[in-house]
Design a protein around this motif. Sequence first.
Motif, short mmCIF file in Angstrom:
data_model
loop_
_atom_site.label_atom_id
_atom_site.label_comp_id
_atom_site.label_asym_id
_atom_site.label_seq_id
_atom_site.Cartn_x
_atom_site.Cartn_y
_atom_site.Cartn_z
N LYS A 223 -2.01 -1.64 -1.46
CA LYS A 223 -0.94 -1.50 -0.49
C LYS A 223 0.36 -2.19 -0.90
O LYS A 223 1.33 -2.16 -0.15
N THR A 224 0.40 -2.82 -2.05
CA THR A 224 1.60 -3.50 -2.50
C THR A 224 2.63 -2.48 -3.00
O THR A 224 2.26 -1.38 -3.45
N PRO A 225 3.92 -2.79 -2.94
CA PRO A 225 4.93 -1.84 -3.44
C PRO A 225 4.76 -1.50 -4.91
O PRO A 225 5.04 -0.37 -5.32
N MET A 226 4.31 -2.46 -5.73
CA MET A 226 4.12 -2.18 -7.15
C MET A 226 3.04 -1.13 -7.35
O MET A 226 3.18 -0.21 -8.18
N ALA A 227 1.96 -1.23 -6.60
CA ALA A 227 0.87 -0.26 -6.75
C ALA A 227 1.28 1.11 -6.23
O ALA A 227 0.83 2.13 -6.77
#
Length: 324
Positions: A223-227
């Motif tokens: 759920k992270t922006p990088m992922a």
Amino acid sequence: MSAATTRSRTPDRLCAEAVDLARAAAEEAAAPGVVGEHVSVVADGDRVVTHFFECKEPGYRGWRWAVTVARASRAKVVTLDETVLLPGPDALLAPEWVPWSERLRPGDMGPGDLLPTEAEDPRLEPGYSGADAPPPNSVLPDVVTPQNLADLVEAEDATPEPADRADRATDRVADRATDTSPAPERGSIASVAEELGMRRARVLSRYGLHAAADRWDEAFGAKTPMAQAAPAPCVTCGFLLPLAGSLRQAFGVCANEFSPADGRVVSLAYGCGGHSEAAVMPKPPPRAAPVLDSMATDAFPLRPSPDSGSVITAEDESEDLGHS
């Protein structure tokens, strides 16, 4: 309401009038110029009264000097009881004390710091407690040794009838269990684990595993922006080092030095731009045709077309540009 309760809420007249006695006691206990104006008087009981004075001490905003005076029954002399500095309704108070175990945050420990764990820490559980003891109704003896295991193997390799074979195995195990000679400790599970360097007094409990997994998934999860912007998840990346144990199915360690998660535990659903299979850059989409083409040239004829109906003179043929 009883008469005693009524009398206790009504300040005693002589005690309430002893303001000068209370001020002198407060000034004696405090520094000069710290005791302010008389704020109020409260009846604490029969012939017991507390006088409150304003505190002018810097740093004690809203505090009050409380001086309690009293007099004996049928006596006309008021005596001093106690003097104390108490916080008022709007006093500036220190925050509530919090134990160090609740104040500690990740990253607070430095070189040389020690962090003791509680004996009943829910994140840990005994490592080999009861590992040497066999389960209930087990055919194994209380202490598992190579000799015990060898006897069991010999009993299983024998070829009599199944019932006879089971009886012989049970008799051998029973003879070993009732033997009073001291059993060697070298073959116990705990000693073998200690020789292999795997023995630990406590290991992670199920609660500790779930707590660690939640932290890692929140920092380096799907759920992270990088992922969300990654070309592919870490489960297909060649820089991923899988973990051992039950967490192997969900987490690994990133080994890409250019990744923001280098050396961190990442979820298999995490991803970044340093994916091992992202070496080929995607082709940019074709550019749309311009609405107004300002790069092309427009042709302008120097003389009219023969089929346009215009008459061409000899002068026009000799002077193309209209100049001599």
